[in-house]
Scaffold this motif. Structure first.
Motif, short mmCIF file in Angstrom:
data_model
loop_
_atom_site.label_atom_id
_atom_site.label_comp_id
_atom_site.label_asym_id
_atom_site.label_seq_id
_atom_site.Cartn_x
_atom_site.Cartn_y
_atom_site.Cartn_z
N TRP A 134 -15.21 -6.20 10.44
CA TRP A 134 -15.13 -5.19 11.88
C TRP A 134 -15.56 -3.77 10.94
N GLN A 135 -15.95 -3.19 10.41
CA GLN A 135 -15.91 -1.97 9.97
C GLN A 135 -15.12 -1.15 10.82
N LYS A 136 -14.51 -0.74 11.68
CA LYS A 136 -13.33 -0.69 11.86
C LYS A 136 -12.62 -1.73 13.19
N SER A 137 -11.05 -1.70 12.82
CA SER A 137 -10.96 -2.86 13.73
C SER A 137 -9.02 -2.54 13.85
N MET A 138 -8.79 -3.29 15.01
CA MET A 138 -7.34 -2.71 15.49
C MET A 138 -6.67 -3.74 16.19
N ARG A 139 -5.36 -3.41 15.53
CA ARG A 139 -3.74 -4.18 16.07
C ARG A 139 -3.60 -3.88 17.90
N TRP A 140 -3.14 -4.93 18.52
CA TRP A 140 -2.76 -4.25 19.98
C TRP A 140 -1.97 -4.95 20.55
#
Length: 659
Positions: A134-140
């Motif tokens: 992804w262009q921007k991704s995250m952990r949660w």
């Protein structure tokens, strides 16, 4: 054959990332299936703000049986190599020795039974999901995996049965949910047709194209009812379709107090900040109405939705109106000195420094563009001034546009005011080119100064990286020159820009990068010409000799050559040239030398030789690199007359002479 269905349900996916994510998911899964030897008939990806889905149809239920022969090392090879070959084979594989032209070798017949698809799918799908970027991704939470937004659930079916695919904290099942607000209860699905139908029943349209068509249809219906016309805006339509799963279209109103703002202010505020569609009356004037697309149905038929959006727009436009009124209390030229506080680039000075450079360059370029030098300098002087205005500070998209309005309010000449807007153009291959001489002049000066400046400090594009949009600037220069039929030498103009930048001659410093910049421009010209359908061999031929420095003349030469080579004379002469060239190349290889010298006329023995040589000399007087187009056209026209003498030469003269 069976069907594979995969859905990933998450928090909202930004609209700008959706199309690429769908394409990537399809590509990665399909690549994994092919690598595993699994055939399928079709694959299609779908995306909404909350879900990414893929359906693969006609998928084989097992991999095919494999029977292949592998050649191993020679029987005389070291024992380690032989053992390595044997160890790489499945247990029970038959190995035999066989004599070949290169000696005796080990051969093995590898037979492998196909595996069931459902046992392979988990690894294939989990690998694809892990590889999807992804262009921007995250952990949660405590999860180690990354995704665009927190992942909530997965659905995976193969042949109607659930596949235990796991990704991070989520394991796939056979259920999904509908619209977040309208129908959020889970429901089971058995295949894609059932999935699509049940989603729609639960207020989710899975196909982005269908959502876009529905939005456009309903918006046009509302506009027509109000005797208005919807502004065609494919980019906004695609973006809004990516913001809703169940589009509901409404029409709102703009307060009359704001309708005296420039229409660009209204449309920019609505489009860029609120994602509203603009409407126009029968005369093409911006209407005091706009289209809203909501993501839910309401019991009051959207009254609260409309009122809320009107309230938000009212606050936005109130800010715009304040800036509009405040900005006009000061002349545009009074803002120029404020540009000295804005850094253009640490090594190239402030925006004011740039303005002063393009002002001088505009005066020099004006005669080429049939513009008045004084007006060109004035337009260049004002070109960036609106960057210091309150309106552009709040709405950066309006730079140049607001400068034009402020200049007109100050009583500047209309052409000067238009040039302020036009000097940013063209900003891409589909953007219109300025046609106003002043706009052309200042646009060229701005872009040439940018190119020369960044080359001077060695900040050139590398690979896919182009942080200062220098490829776009180069294409802008090319389009301005070609589409407005401007004749001037690229190197001379670049050198002039360098002198202005450096404050003097400094010829050696310019020479250090000038050829590289020229090559960059010419390479962009090649791309431009190929995109316009010009033959690549013609383009390459025009650059092969070097020395040509007029972009427009290169393009016209390409057109003249194309016309000539499309004729019978041109085609046949090209064939004769290739024949002659092949002969010379063969002799060059035999003799290990090149033949570039002029022939010795005293050695000619036949009239056919003399006839060709006479015609070549006649054409050569028009054959210089930088000749005028009229001379080039004469040279090409005379080339056509060379066909017959060359044919006669080949018919009557022994080429590979014994002497």
């Amino acid at each position: 054959m069976a069907e594979l269905l995969l859905e990933l349900l998450s928090e909202e996916i930004p609209a700008r990332m959706q199309a690429r994510a769908a394409d990537d998911l399809k590509r990665l899964v399909c690549d994994g299936l092919k690598k595993a030897g699994l055939e399928f008939s079709s694959a299609e990806a779908y995306v909404t703000p909350r879900r990414l889905a893929l359906v693969v149809d006609g998928l084989a239920e097992k991999t095919p049986d494999i029977s292949e022969e592998k050649r191993g090392p020679a029987t005389s090879a070291p024992e380690q190599a032989i053992n390595g070959f044997k160890g790489s084979l499945p247990e029970g594989t038959k190995i035999e020795k066989r004599q070949t032209e290169k000696g005796e070798f080990f051969f093995a017949l590898v037979e492998q039974k196909g595996g069931k698809t459902d046992s392979l799918l988990a690894d294939i799908l989990e690998g694809a999901l892990a590889a999807l970027g992804w262009q921007k991704s995250m952990r949660w939470g405590e999860n180690k995996i990354r995704w665009v937004r927190p992942l909530q659930a997965m659905l995976c079916l193969f042949g109607g049965k659930s596949v235990a695919v796991g990704f991070g904290p989520v394991t796939a099942g056979d259920t999904t949910v509908g619209h977040r607000f309208l129908n959020s209860k889970p429901f089971k699905v058995k295949d894609f047709a059932d999935y699509k139908a049940k989603l729609e029943k639960n207020n989710v349209i899975i196909d982005a194209g269908e959502r876009a068509n529905l939005i456009e249809k309903e918006a046009k219906k509302l506009a027509s009812k109000a005797k208005l016309k919807l502004k065609d805006d494919p980019g906004l339509l695609a973006e809004v379709a990516g913001l809703v799963e169940w589009p509901v279209v409404h029409m709102g109103s703009i307060d009359a107090d704001f309708m005296d703002l420039p229409p660009e202010v209204l449309t920019t505020t609505m489009r860029n900040h609120q994602k509203y569609f603009a409407l126009y009356d029968a005369k093409g004037k911006l209407a005091a109405k706009f289209i809203i697309v909501a993501n839910t149905e309401t019991s009051d038929k959207g009254k609260a939705v409309i009122a809320g959006n009107e309230r938000v727009l009212r606050a936005r436009l109130a800010d715009a109106k304040f800036f509009w009124e405040q900005d006009r209390k000061h002349r545009l030229d009074s803002r120029i000195q404020e540009l000295g506080g804005r850094v253009f680039h640490a090594k190239l000075g402030t925006v004011l420094d740039k303005v002063e450079r393009i002002e001088k360059l505009s005066a020099a370029l004006a005669p080429y563009c049939k513009a008045d030098p004084d007006d060109a300098m004035r337009a260049a002087r004002l070109a960036k001034a609106d960057l210091s205005s309150g309106m552009v500070g709040e709405f950066p998209e309006l730079q140049g546009i607001m400068g034009r309005y402020y200049a007109l309010a100050d009583g500047e000449k209309p052409d000067v005011a238009d040039a302020i807007t036009e000097h940013y153009a063209p900003q891409g291959p589909n953007d219109a080119c300025p046609k106003n001489p002043l706009g052309i002049t200042v646009a060229l000066a701005d872009k040439i100064d940018t190119l020369v400046g960044f080359w001077a400090i060695d900040e050139k594009p590398t690979g896919s990286k182009d942080p200062f949009a220098l490829r776009r600037a180069a294409l802008g220069v090319i389009r301005l020159i070609i589409e407005n039929e401007l004749n001037f030498a690229v190197r001379e103009v670049n050198e002039l820009a360098w002198r202005i930048l450096s404050g003097g001659e400094h010829r050696k410093e310019f020479d250090a990068f000038s050829e590289n910049l020229r090559s960059f421009l010419f390479n962009r010209l090649k791309v431009y010409l190929r995109d316009k359908g010009h033959r690549h061999d013609l383009i390459d031929s025009l650059f092969s000799r070097g020395g040509e420095d007029d972009l427009l003349r290169i393009v016209r030469k390409a057109e003249v050559l194309k016309t000539f080579l499309d004729t019978d004379n041109g085609t046949n002469l090209l064939t004769a040239y290739r024949r002659a060239n092949n002969i010379v190349e063969i002799e060059s290889k035999k003799d290990n030398r090149t033949y570039f010298d002029s022939p010795d006329e005293n050695q000619f023995q036949q009239d056919e030789e003399r006839a060709v040589w006479t015609m070549l000399n006649d054409i050569a007087q028009f054959g210089g690199t930088n000749q005028e187009m009229v001379e080039f056209e004469i040279a090409v026209e005379r080339l056509a007359g060379l066909r017959k003498p060359v044919d006669v030469l080949f018919d009557h003269v022994k080429i590979n002479c014994d002497d």
